[in-house]
Structure formats: C-alpha cells, structure tokens
Design a protein around this motif. Structure first.
Motif, mmCIF file in Angstrom:
data_model
loop_
_atom_site.group_PDB
_atom_site.id
_atom_site.type_symbol
_atom_site.label_atom_id
_atom_site.label_comp_id
_atom_site.label_asym_id
_atom_site.label_seq_id
_atom_site.Cartn_x
_atom_site.Cartn_y
_atom_site.Cartn_z
ATOM 1 N N SER A 61 -15.518 154.547 75.371
ATOM 2 C CA SER A 61 -15.345 156.076 75.126
ATOM 3 C C SER A 61 -15.088 156.118 73.541
ATOM 4 O O SER A 61 -15.374 157.439 73.053
ATOM 5 C CB SER A 61 -14.105 156.540 75.889
ATOM 6 N N THR A 62 -14.469 155.149 72.925
ATOM 7 C CA THR A 62 -13.995 155.506 71.801
ATOM 8 C C THR A 62 -15.003 155.136 70.398
ATOM 9 O O THR A 62 -14.692 154.825 69.454
ATOM 10 C CB THR A 62 -12.587 155.095 71.353
ATOM 11 N N ASP A 119 -9.337 165.045 72.314
ATOM 12 C CA ASP A 119 -10.433 164.261 73.058
ATOM 13 C C ASP A 119 -9.883 163.745 74.244
ATOM 14 O O ASP A 119 -8.641 163.177 74.423
ATOM 15 C CB ASP A 119 -10.592 163.060 71.923
ATOM 16 N N TRP A 120 -11.035 163.759 75.007
ATOM 17 C CA TRP A 120 -10.539 163.219 76.755
ATOM 18 C C TRP A 120 -11.523 162.007 77.159
ATOM 19 O O TRP A 120 -12.627 162.606 76.903
ATOM 20 C CB TRP A 120 -10.606 164.459 77.646
ATOM 21 N N ALA A 138 -18.000 160.073 70.292
ATOM 22 C CA ALA A 138 -17.041 159.004 70.579
ATOM 23 C C ALA A 138 -15.444 159.959 70.554
ATOM 24 O O ALA A 138 -15.561 160.754 69.655
ATOM 25 C CB ALA A 138 -17.082 158.096 69.723
ATOM 26 N N LEU A 139 -14.517 159.394 71.204
ATOM 27 C CA LEU A 139 -13.279 159.815 71.042
ATOM 28 C C LEU A 139 -12.436 159.000 69.991
ATOM 29 O O LEU A 139 -12.352 157.956 70.049
ATOM 30 C CB LEU A 139 -12.543 159.353 72.361
ATOM 31 N N HIS A 147 -14.228 166.116 71.768
ATOM 32 C CA HIS A 147 -15.148 165.339 72.774
ATOM 33 C C HIS A 147 -14.571 164.874 74.097
ATOM 34 O O HIS A 147 -13.478 164.704 74.119
ATOM 35 C CB HIS A 147 -15.611 164.099 71.711
ATOM 36 N N VAL A 148 -15.566 165.302 74.919
ATOM 37 C CA VAL A 148 -15.087 164.720 76.202
ATOM 38 C C VAL A 148 -15.918 163.715 77.166
ATOM 39 O O VAL A 148 -17.258 163.838 76.851
ATOM 40 C CB VAL A 148 -15.012 165.962 77.395
ATOM 41 N N ILE A 149 -15.473 162.480 77.519
ATOM 42 C CA ILE A 149 -16.218 161.639 78.147
ATOM 43 C C ILE A 149 -16.083 161.955 79.571
ATOM 44 O O ILE A 149 -14.919 161.531 80.119
ATOM 45 C CB ILE A 149 -15.956 160.208 77.643
ATOM 46 N N THR A 150 -17.435 162.336 80.263
ATOM 47 C CA THR A 150 -17.122 162.290 81.797
ATOM 48 C C THR A 150 -18.199 162.437 82.325
ATOM 49 O O THR A 150 -19.517 162.516 81.743
ATOM 50 C CB THR A 150 -16.539 163.780 81.915
ATOM 51 N N LEU A 163 -18.724 164.143 85.385
ATOM 52 C CA LEU A 163 -18.691 165.008 86.503
ATOM 53 C C LEU A 163 -19.207 166.326 86.235
ATOM 54 O O LEU A 163 -19.286 167.004 84.998
ATOM 55 C CB LEU A 163 -17.050 165.404 86.536
ATOM 56 N N GLN A 185 -12.678 160.901 80.992
ATOM 57 C CA GLN A 185 -12.279 161.224 82.544
ATOM 58 C C GLN A 185 -12.660 160.049 83.220
ATOM 59 O O GLN A 185 -13.690 159.499 83.012
ATOM 60 C CB GLN A 185 -13.308 162.493 83.094
#
Lengths: 363, 75, 253
Positions: A72-73, C73-74, A205-206, A216-219, A221, C76
């Motif tokens: 994620s990063t 930053d998140w 990237a986070l 930034h959002v990694i998802t 959903l 999930q």
C-alpha cells in the motif's frame, strides 16, 4: 565487471535475489519445501545492509496481509510459501488485485489436495493462472525451470508487478526449490529511497497526505454495482494488455516438429530429454515451454497447430490442468492429450516418451 | 459582575437528530426541533438560548460534528 | 441579561469541527459512537501535527468507510487483518504513525490471531477497538463480545453460553502480553468520557511514535440500531449493562 557465480539451492537463491533486487520487505511463514527462503534471509540479515525488512508472521494469512500493508505504501515486497500456505493467502491475492497493489508471491508447489505431500508437484496451475480466489482477476504467473530463473524471475516479477500494479506469482515447485545449480548473481541494486517512491508512485501510494495532494485510499470496496463493473472492465483491459505484451515461452526443436510436448517448470526439463529420445527414434518431436503461464502462449501454440502439428501432449505434474489451455489454443485442429503424475511423484523422460507414443504418435 | 455567555450554531442540514447532545447539556439549553431538515430529521436547537454557558459538552458529544460553539465574557 | 448576545467571531470560538474531518456526511446511523471516535482521532492527529505522517487502516464492518471521513492516507484491510496490514505498513515505514480502527467482530472474532500477535510482537502502532457487542454492518448478529442473555439476530432468544459460548475481554488478554505498553478501556457516552477517550487516543498515538510498543484503546460503544433503541436510551443501556462487564479505566500503562 565480473559477475558473481555460485552453486546454490533454488530456495536460497530466491532470498539472495530478493535482497539484490532491492526489495523492501519479506513476510512469510515456514512451510516445506520452501522454508529455506526465510531461513536464508534471516541468516543474511539484510536489514543490516540494504535495510530490507524480514518478518516471520504468525500465519500465511497474516503474511499476505503484511504484504498488502507494505505494498500500500509503494514498497517492493514479497512473500513465499508452498501450496497449502498459498491457499491461505489466496484471499489476499484477490484483495491485492482488487486494490491494484504490486507485490511478488512465490509458490514452491507440493503435492495436494489438502495437506498432501511435501514432494514436488504442479497441481496449483489452476490456482496460479485463473485468479485463484473470488472475483474477476488474474495473477501474472512466471514458471521458472532452473535455479538461474529462480534468481532472474524475482527481478522480472517486481518489474511486472509495478508496471501493471498487480500481484505477480512465481510458480515454482519442490524440484526447482530444492535442487542446486550454478547461478550468476546480479549486482546489488539499491532500495528505492522515500523520495523515489513518492515520485514514482505519486498517484496512489500511501506516503502520507501532504498539502499538495488529496488523501490516498487503498481499497477494493465499491457499493455501486456499475462503478464496480467499470472497475472490473478496467482490470480486464489491463489483463488484455498483459496478454498482448508479456507472453514468454521457449521452444526446443519445434521448427520441423510433427508432435509437440507442452510442459512448464521442472516438467519441461524432463521433457527436453524426451524430445531427444524421440528424435533418436526418428520421430520429429519438439517442446514448447510456457514461461508465463498467465498470460499463456496461446498464439504460439495456435500457430504450431495451424502449421500442421499432428498432435500435442501436455506433460504436467498433475492430473490435467494446463492441458485445458493447450486445448483452447489448438482449438480442435489436432489431438491434445495429457500425461501426468501427481501427489509428489515425478515422471521420467521415458514415461513421457511412452505416453507420447501411445497417446499421440501411434494412436 | 462579569457573566459568561455562550451560544451554538447547529449545521441543521447535517444534523441527524440523534439527540445525544440534549442530555449532555448541563444547562438544559437544547431540544430537538419540531421542524425537520431536508433529510427529515428533527434537528437540535437551542430551546433555552439564554442559559447557554458555552461549555461545548454538546459539540464534544455530537457524532456528526455539526455543532460550533462560541463563548463571550461580558463585564 | 437577555440583551447580551455572543458575537460569532474567531476570538469567541470554543469548539468547531476538526479540519482533519472531511465534509462527507457520515454513513453511520444517528447517534452512532463511530462518529464521535472518528472525530477524536481527527482532533488528536491535528493537535499532534502528524497528518503527513499518519496512515490509518480501516477494517471490514461499519467503519470500513472510515477512509471517507479523515484527511489522511488509508489502507482498507480484509476482514480481521487490520493489525497485519498495519504491521506491514509500520515495519516498512518506521517513521509513520500507523493505527488501526476496528470493531468487535473484526478485531476479536475473525482477526483474533492478527490482533494477538501484533500485540505480542509489540508493533509500534495504535489499535482503536470499538466494542458495541454486536455486528452492526451485517444487521445486528452476535459478536464475540455480546453479553450473556443479549438478543441479536443470531441469538434471538438471548446469548446462551451453552449454545453460543461466552463473551470475552480481549483488552484484558492483550494486557498480559509483553508487547503492549498501554491498554485502556474507555467510552464516549458522556462529555467527560469523550474527553478521557481523547486523552487515551492521544497517549496511544504518542506511544506509537515514540516506539514504546503497541497501545490498545478499547471504546465501549453503542449500536442503537442493532440494539433496537434510541441513541439516548442506548447510552443508558450501555452504562447499565455493558460497562459492568467491560469496566472502564486503564488496564495497563
């Protein structure tokens, strides 16, 4: 500059290559026949040299989710396991693909199903090439057939993973993992600095929300079915690009061949000898070794069928998995049969030769 | 004698009318309105504005952060 | 004195919505504790000045969308795996402030192994645990923390230990582990409780940044929709029923 050459075990070289390609982290859990990967990493202590993190997780489930976190990063991160452990990770593959995260996963396959055996097998082909978990996705899958390729494919896998932002699997097996061969080692590459990660992966990237960009959002959903469908179509377009650009295979004596053996990984090494045996007996036999299993070399096999190959034998250490992709490629233009051993049993060149005679040539 | 007086501003359209602010007020200032907002919620309002001391208890409790609190000292 | 009117100007401002909170209207039910705790997390990040350093990990459950509400930053995580995801982030980004935000189903049922082992390794992260004794998102099913006798969609006659097993106190369990430096159980049902919870979250974040080990902040919370009562009644019910079983206060550190 003179390259470093060593005699190494396949599993050990995975560890060495991970460090040398500048990976940021490895998360894993011990399982036979690949435990030497983490053992070697722990012995080499790369956190003292390159700064690479190595962590033994409490399970494969935790390991793949640690991979998800680090990926994620924007970090270059990998894990390795063997079949039952890879099944535990498969939920993570779906999330990684759904969140478009790059990472490398190595499966040193053993015989299944269930806990199965600890001997080599290729019975995870379906899992490795068809997604292997819920949702419409694929792993990009590389199949090494030598210790040198175990080394080289770690580098290639990271390149593909970041090029397409998708998990890449190296589908090896207990033969390649446990055997020792000469290997030419690449020079140490530096890990990316924080600034390099921010520059290269600035869109997703986070790296910490700064004033100059949105969070930034990694998802993976999505509640809106139409938005999810649009995303899935984007993934499929990506996989089509992979199919177009990344197919790799190797051929052996196929130019004039009447009969083609299709085999990957350790099975392909064995089948090289089968080709020679058949040639000595006067049969024009060749071998195609898919190096990428997804994308599969469909076009290359289709062309062989179109050029008049009289029959194909898919020789696998399983009860018939890749043969389905070979049949799709040949598309009825010639007979396609499967020969395999499973459960950890490995066929010999003459077993494959006999199968070739009875199932294809003399049928 | 100096007097401290407070007031609140409720972001009416964001208020969900949950009412947890009402019992949290030590000065019994708040109530839920008989009117509704665009979402149909009976939003929070100052039924007894003169009693507000600007302690911010209501705002601290509000799950949707719709209350802004001001306080002024009058000599 | 009725003629005295408070002037609406910056110097008179006592409290306003944290700038770290986004303008999106939260999807939570009216009166849900999640909103209050989100706000506290936002305020703590703002006050510590660590927006650029903070990475949050949201779970599966009602708070899966926590990433919509804070300007940070998140990542999930898959259901239950937040502590493993946070481990991956923190180990490869040691200068970042990494926290997870998880509910009781996520943290104490499906994710028990990941929770316990992150605690035991002493990962330098903060874990915020919302315990409302029910599965909110899926429609009010029994949680590992559901009280004996409590009615839920999957314990419609009340939780019977012979059928459903017992509720457990995971904060007490993780307090036994060498890797945790701070374990506390708080609530947000009164203004005083909210202030204490905020102080606890702040301490947890400071611990994580100082590399002291894992800080675990349980917030005993309400799920008024799942409990089928009004938000105000839910706060009362929580105080009378949940708090005696999950007593408030610091457990460790």
């Amino acid at each position: 500059m003179k390259k470093e050459v060593r005699l190494m075990k396949g599993n050990e070289v995975l560890a060495e290559a991970a460090i040398r390609c500048g990976a940021d982290a490895y998360f894993g859990y011990p399982i036979t026949p690949q435990s030497e990967v983490m053992e070697t990493l722990m012995e080499l202590q790369p956190w003292e040299t390159t700064g690479m993190v190595v962590l033994q997780a409490e399970s494969e489930v935790a390991a793949i989710n640690m991979v998800y976190g680090a990926a994620s990063t924007g970090k270059r991160v990998l894990t390795s396991s063997s079949s039952p452990g890879v099944s535990l990770m498969s939920e993570g593959f779906s999330y990684l693909a759904g969140a478009e995260l790059p990472c490398v996963v190595i499966n040193v396959t053993r015989g299944g199903p269930g806990l199965g055996t600890i001997q080599p097998s290729q019975s995870d082909y379906f899992q490795a090439t068809k997604g292997g978990a819920h949702g419409d996705f694929h792993l990009i899958t590389l199949a090494p057939s030598s210790v040198q390729e175990m080394h080289d494919f770690v580098f290639d896998a990271f390149e593909l993973a970041f090029k397409y932002r998708n998990p890449v699997m190296i589908l090896s097996d207990g033969v390649i993992g446990q055997m020792m061969e000469k290997v030419v080692l690449a020079d140490q590459r530096p890990r990316r600095t924080e600034a390099e990660v921010i520059a290269a992966e600035k869109d997703w990237a986070l790296t910490g929300k700064t004033a100059d960009r949105e969070e930034h959002v990694i998802t993976s959903l999505e509640l809106d079915p139409y938005a999810q469908e649009r995303f899935n179509e984007k993934l499929i377009a990506k996989y089509n690009k992979v199919r177009e650009n990344e197919v790799r295979y190797e051929t052996y004596k196929t130019e004039d061949a009447d009969y083609i053996i299709v085999a990957f990984g350790s099975a392909a090494r064995i089948c090289t000898m089968t080709v020679d045996m058949a040639r000595e007996a006067g049969y024009k036999v060749g071998l195609i070794r898919p190096i990428t299993l997804f994308p599969f070399p469909t076009k290359a096999i289709a062309e062989m069928a179109a050029k008049g190959a009289k029959g194909f034998l898919s020789a696998e250490l399983n009860h018939g998995q890749m043969v389905e992709d070979v049949r799709l490629a040949v598309n009825g233009k010639a007979p396609v049969e499967h020969y395999g051993r499973s459960g950890g049993a490995v066929f010999s060149p003459d077993e494959v030769y006999n199968a070739l005679l009875t199932k294809i040539i003399k049928k | 004698m100096a007097k401290i007086k407070g007031t609140i501003i409720v972001d009416i359209e964001r208020c969900k009318g949950c009412g947890v602010c009402v019992p949290s007020c030590p000065a019994n200032v708040l109530a839920l309105s008989h009117h509704v907002n665009g979402k149909g919620y009976n939003y929070s309002y100052m039924a007894n504005p003169d009693a507000c001391i600007g302690c911010a208890s209501c705002a601290i409790m509000c799950p949707d952060s719709v209350i802004t609190v001001y306080r002024q000292k009058f000599e | 004195m009725a003629e005295l009117e408070v002037q609406i100007k910056e110097e008179n401002l006592v409290y306003r919505k944290s700038p770290l909170l986004t303008d999106k209207i939260m999807h939570y039910c009216p009166g849900c504790s999640h909103g209050t705790v989100h706000k506290l997390v936002a305020e703590v990040i703002d006050e510590l000045g660590i927006q650029e350093k903070t990475i949050g990990v949201s779970p599966v459950g009602c708070s899966v969308f926590a990433y919509n509400y804070l300007h940070i930053d998140w990542s999930q995580a898959a259901h239950g795996r937040a502590c493993a995801v946070a481990t991956g982030i923190k180990r490869t980004n040691p200068d970042k402030m990494v926290f997870t935000y998880q509910g009781d189903g996520d943290l104490a049922a499906i994710g028990t192994a990941e929770t316990i082992h992150a605690c035991n390794r002493g990962e330098n992260i903060a874990v915020i645990f919302i315990n409302n004794a029910i599965y909110g998102m899926t429609g009010g099913q029994m949680a590992p923390t559901t009280l004996i006798g409590m009615k839920t969609a999957t314990s419609p006659y009340g939780r019977d230990p012979k059928i459903h097993g017992f509720p457990y106190k995971i904060a007490d369990i993780v307090s036994q582990l060498s890797g945790t430096c701070y374990v506390t159980r708080q609530s947000v049902h009164t203004p005083a409780a909210v202030r204490k919870t905020k102080a606890a979250i702040k301490k947890a974040f400071e611990n994580a940044m100082a590399g002291k080990g894992l800080s675990f902040v349980e917030v005993v919370s309400t799920c008024n929709s799942g409990w089928k009562m009004s938000p105000v009644d839910a706060n009362k019910w929580m105080e009378e029923n949940l708090v005696p079983f999950y007593p408030l206060g610091d457990i460790k550190g």
